[in-house]
Each structure stands twice: as structure tokens, then as C-alpha cells.
Scaffold this motif. Structure first.
Motif, PDB file in Angstrom:
ATOM      1  N   GLY A  37       3.055   0.273   3.724  1.00 43.61           N
ATOM      2  CA  GLY A  37       2.191   1.146   4.518  1.00 43.61           C
ATOM      3  C   GLY A  37       1.323   2.060   3.682  1.00 43.61           C
ATOM      4  N   THR A  38       1.891   2.642   2.614  1.00 45.74           N
ATOM      5  CA  THR A  38       1.100   3.559   1.800  1.00 45.74           C
ATOM      6  C   THR A  38       0.038   2.815   0.990  1.00 45.74           C
ATOM      7  OG1 THR A  38       2.802   3.485   0.071  1.00 45.74           O
ATOM      8  CG2 THR A  38       2.884   5.332   1.614  1.00 45.74           C
ATOM      9  N   GLU A  39       0.295   1.529   0.665  1.00 48.85           N
ATOM     10  CA  GLU A  39      -0.678   0.744  -0.096  1.00 48.85           C
ATOM     11  C   GLU A  39      -1.926   0.457   0.731  1.00 48.85           C
ATOM     12  OE1 GLU A  39       2.007  -1.797  -3.241  1.00 48.85           O
ATOM     13  OE2 GLU A  39       1.897  -2.510  -1.183  1.00 48.85           O
ATOM     14  N   ILE A  40      -1.765   0.037   1.977  1.00 49.38           N
ATOM     15  CA  ILE A  40      -2.928  -0.280   2.806  1.00 49.38           C
ATOM     16  C   ILE A  40      -3.736   0.986   3.088  1.00 49.38           C
ATOM     17  CG2 ILE A  40      -1.689  -0.185   5.035  1.00 49.38           C
ATOM     18  CD1 ILE A  40      -4.560  -2.590   4.134  1.00 49.38           C
ATOM     19  N   LYS A  41      -3.057   2.124   3.201  1.00 48.92           N
ATOM     20  CA  LYS A  41      -3.772   3.385   3.425  1.00 48.92           C
ATOM     21  C   LYS A  41      -4.606   3.753   2.198  1.00 48.92           C
ATOM     22  CE  LYS A  41      -0.606   5.096   6.891  1.00 48.92           C
ATOM     23  NZ  LYS A  41       0.388   6.108   7.261  1.00 48.92           N
ATOM     24  N   SER A  42      -4.070   3.532   0.998  1.00 46.03           N
ATOM     25  CA  SER A  42      -4.832   3.786  -0.234  1.00 46.03           C
ATOM     26  C   SER A  42      -6.015   2.841  -0.352  1.00 46.03           C
ATOM     27  CB  SER A  42      -3.943   3.628  -1.469  1.00 46.03           C
ATOM     28  OG  SER A  42      -3.292   4.815  -1.766  1.00 46.03           O
ATOM     29  N   ILE A  43      -5.825   1.574   0.024  1.00 45.86           N
ATOM     30  CA  ILE A  43      -6.915   0.595  -0.033  1.00 45.86           C
ATOM     31  C   ILE A  43      -8.031   1.013   0.915  1.00 45.86           C
ATOM     32  CG2 ILE A  43      -7.574  -1.783   0.548  1.00 45.86           C
ATOM     33  CD1 ILE A  43      -4.847  -2.664  -0.562  1.00 45.86           C
ATOM     34  N   ARG A  44      -7.666   1.476   2.118  1.00 50.56           N
ATOM     35  CA  ARG A  44      -8.674   1.909   3.084  1.00 50.56           C
ATOM     36  C   ARG A  44      -9.458   3.120   2.577  1.00 50.56           C
ATOM     37  NH1 ARG A  44      -4.922   0.598   7.929  1.00 50.56           N
ATOM     38  NH2 ARG A  44      -5.604  -1.518   8.366  1.00 50.56           N
ATOM     39  N   GLN A  45      -8.851   3.906   1.677  1.00 52.25           N
ATOM     40  CA  GLN A  45      -9.558   5.024   1.065  1.00 52.25           C
ATOM     41  C   GLN A  45     -10.386   4.566  -0.130  1.00 52.25           C
ATOM     42  OE1 GLN A  45      -6.506   7.892   0.084  1.00 52.25           O
ATOM     43  NE2 GLN A  45      -6.598   8.831   2.105  1.00 52.25           N
ATOM     44  N   GLY A  46     -10.271   3.279  -0.506  1.00 53.51           N
ATOM     45  CA  GLY A  46     -11.046   2.727  -1.610  1.00 53.51           C
ATOM     46  C   GLY A  46     -10.442   2.981  -2.976  1.00 53.51           C
ATOM     47  N   LYS A  47      -9.183   3.382  -3.033  1.00 49.79           N
ATOM     48  CA  LYS A  47      -8.545   3.721  -4.311  1.00 49.79           C
ATOM     49  C   LYS A  47      -7.784   2.526  -4.868  1.00 49.79           C
ATOM     50  CE  LYS A  47      -8.420   8.541  -3.185  1.00 49.79           C
ATOM     51  NZ  LYS A  47      -7.651   9.693  -2.786  1.00 49.79           N
ATOM     52  N   VAL A  48      -8.559   1.516  -5.271  1.00 51.66           N
ATOM     53  CA  VAL A  48      -7.979   0.269  -5.760  1.00 51.66           C
ATOM     54  C   VAL A  48      -8.840  -0.255  -6.903  1.00 51.66           C
ATOM     55  CG1 VAL A  48      -9.202  -1.089  -4.022  1.00 51.66           C
ATOM     56  CG2 VAL A  48      -7.152  -2.020  -5.039  1.00 51.66           C
ATOM     57  N   SER A  73      -2.202   9.799  -1.136  1.00 53.40           N
ATOM     58  CA  SER A  73      -2.131  11.249  -1.325  1.00 53.40           C
ATOM     59  C   SER A  73      -1.187  11.929  -0.332  1.00 53.40           C
ATOM     60  CB  SER A  73      -3.533  11.861  -1.234  1.00 53.40           C
ATOM     61  OG  SER A  73      -4.152  11.466  -0.036  1.00 53.40           O
ATOM     62  N   PHE A  74      -1.027  11.355   0.861  1.00 52.26           N
ATOM     63  CA  PHE A  74      -0.132  11.961   1.856  1.00 52.26           C
ATOM     64  C   PHE A  74       1.225  11.267   1.893  1.00 52.26           C
ATOM     65  CE2 PHE A  74      -4.475  12.668   3.504  1.00 52.26           C
ATOM     66  CZ  PHE A  74      -4.481  14.053   3.416  1.00 52.26           C
ATOM     67  N   GLY A  75       1.467  10.365   0.931  1.00 54.86           N
ATOM     68  CA  GLY A  75       2.738   9.643   0.895  1.00 54.86           C
ATOM     69  C   GLY A  75       3.859  10.564   0.460  1.00 54.86           C
ATOM     70  N   SER A  76       5.059  10.294   0.946  1.00 57.19           N
ATOM     71  CA  SER A  76       6.200  11.148   0.609  1.00 57.19           C
ATOM     72  C   SER A  76       7.042  10.474  -0.465  1.00 57.19           C
ATOM     73  CB  SER A  76       7.003  11.413   1.882  1.00 57.19           C
ATOM     74  OG  SER A  76       7.432  10.179   2.437  1.00 57.19           O
ATOM     75  N   TYR A  77       8.340  10.650  -0.387  1.00 57.12           N
ATOM     76  CA  TYR A  77       9.251  10.078  -1.377  1.00 57.12           C
ATOM     77  C   TYR A  77       9.199   8.554  -1.398  1.00 57.12           C
ATOM     78  CZ  TYR A  77      12.075   9.298   2.763  1.00 57.12           C
ATOM     79  OH  TYR A  77      12.503   8.880   3.989  1.00 57.12           O
ATOM     80  N   ASN A  78       8.746   7.925  -0.320  1.00 59.66           N
ATOM     81  CA  ASN A  78       8.712   6.456  -0.288  1.00 59.66           C
ATOM     82  C   ASN A  78       7.330   5.891  -0.624  1.00 59.66           C
ATOM     83  OD1 ASN A  78       7.447   7.256   2.026  1.00 59.66           O
ATOM     84  ND2 ASN A  78       8.657   5.996   3.432  1.00 59.66           N
TER      85      ASN A  78
END
Length: 156
Positions: A37-48, A73-78
């Protein structure tokens, strides 16, 4: 209340410019990627980033190695690790074809482009590519410079 499903940003289109310079593209495939989940959110922000990324066939599965996806950036411990290996989703026929061509000397599997399709899924365009020799690279540079010169002449 109906929810508009086209609210996500479809403009994510990350290219691996180095691949077309270092390799001669033989055949391309479009593959899905297994992401958290955190990976797809980072990709949508263009951080890849696709720099120094490559693919391998391991036990009948295609894996992308060294692909950089920034921590969310908003990801927690996971939150995910930035350079982990990610499985690509292709059908068996495509995997067999890629594996067969990858066994030939001088051939590699390189990622060309990462994008998000109209359904909001991350897709990776990979290619079976043959490594260019130094003189091939010089030829590519010359062709690119000639094209620029011609374009400049027509714009004046």
C-alpha cells in the motif's frame, strides 16, 4: 452517493532514459507489479526511479531488482524498504519467451517505463534488449545530434 473513480492522477510516467542509450530494444512487454500500500502511494506521488534497475527470471517468475520507490511520507512503522525486489505479473507464455531470450549471451531484461493505467494500477514496460557496443553508442549520439540540428533548421 456515487464516487468518481477517475480522481487519481494518471500523469505518472517514469522513463528509464539510460536503457535506450545502453541497449538496443528487441521486444517489449507490459507487466503488472506486486506492490504494498505505501509503495503505490509513493508511486502516485511520483517518487520513483528506474536508474540501474534490471529484471531477472527466478523459478519461473520475473522480478524487478533495484527499483527505487521512496518511503511514503505518511507511512508508519509498516513502511516499505526503498530498493526491495518486486514481482512482476506476466502470463506464462510471456515469461517463457523472456526466460528463453534472457539465456542468450548479450541479452538483458530492462525496465523502460513505469506508469499508472486508467484503472489506477501501476504497470512496468520491460524489454528484452541487446547491449550496445561503444561504437553503437557513438552512432546513437550522432543520430540524436543530427536530428536536433535538422529540427533547429526547420524552426528558424
Amino acid at each position: 452517493m456515487s464516487r468518481n473513480n477517475n480522481n487519481h492522477n494518471n500523469t505518472i510516467n517514469v522513463k528509464n532514459r539510460r536503457a535506450t542509450f545502453d541497449y538496443e530494444i528487441v521486444e517489449t512487454f507490459t507487466a503488472g507489479i506486486v506492490l504494498t500500500g505505501t509503495e503505490i502511494k509513493s508511486i502516485r506521488q511520483g517518487k520513483v526511479g528506474l536508474t540501474d534497475t534490471y529484471c531477472m527470471v527466478i523459478n519461473g517468475e520475473v522480478w524487478v531488482k533495484n527499483m527505487y520507490i521512496a518511503e511514503y511520507s505518511f507511512g508508519s512503522y509498516n513502511n516499505h524498504t526503498t530498493h526491495r525486489d518486486r514481482k512482476l505479473l506476466l502470463n506464462r507464455k510471456e515469461i517463457r519467451r523472456i526466460a528463453k531470450d534472457n539465456l542468450q549471451p548479450g541479452y538483458s531484461i530492462v525496465p523502460l517505463r513505469l506508469f499508472i493505467n486508467e484503472r489506477g494500477l501501476a504497470k512496468l514496460v520491460i524489454a528484452i534488449a541487446r547491449g550496445k557496443k561503444q561504437y553503437d553508442k557513438r552512432q546513437s549520439i550522432k543520430e540524436r545530434e543530427d536530428k536536433r540540428a535538422i529540427d533547429r533548421m526547420f524552426k528558424q
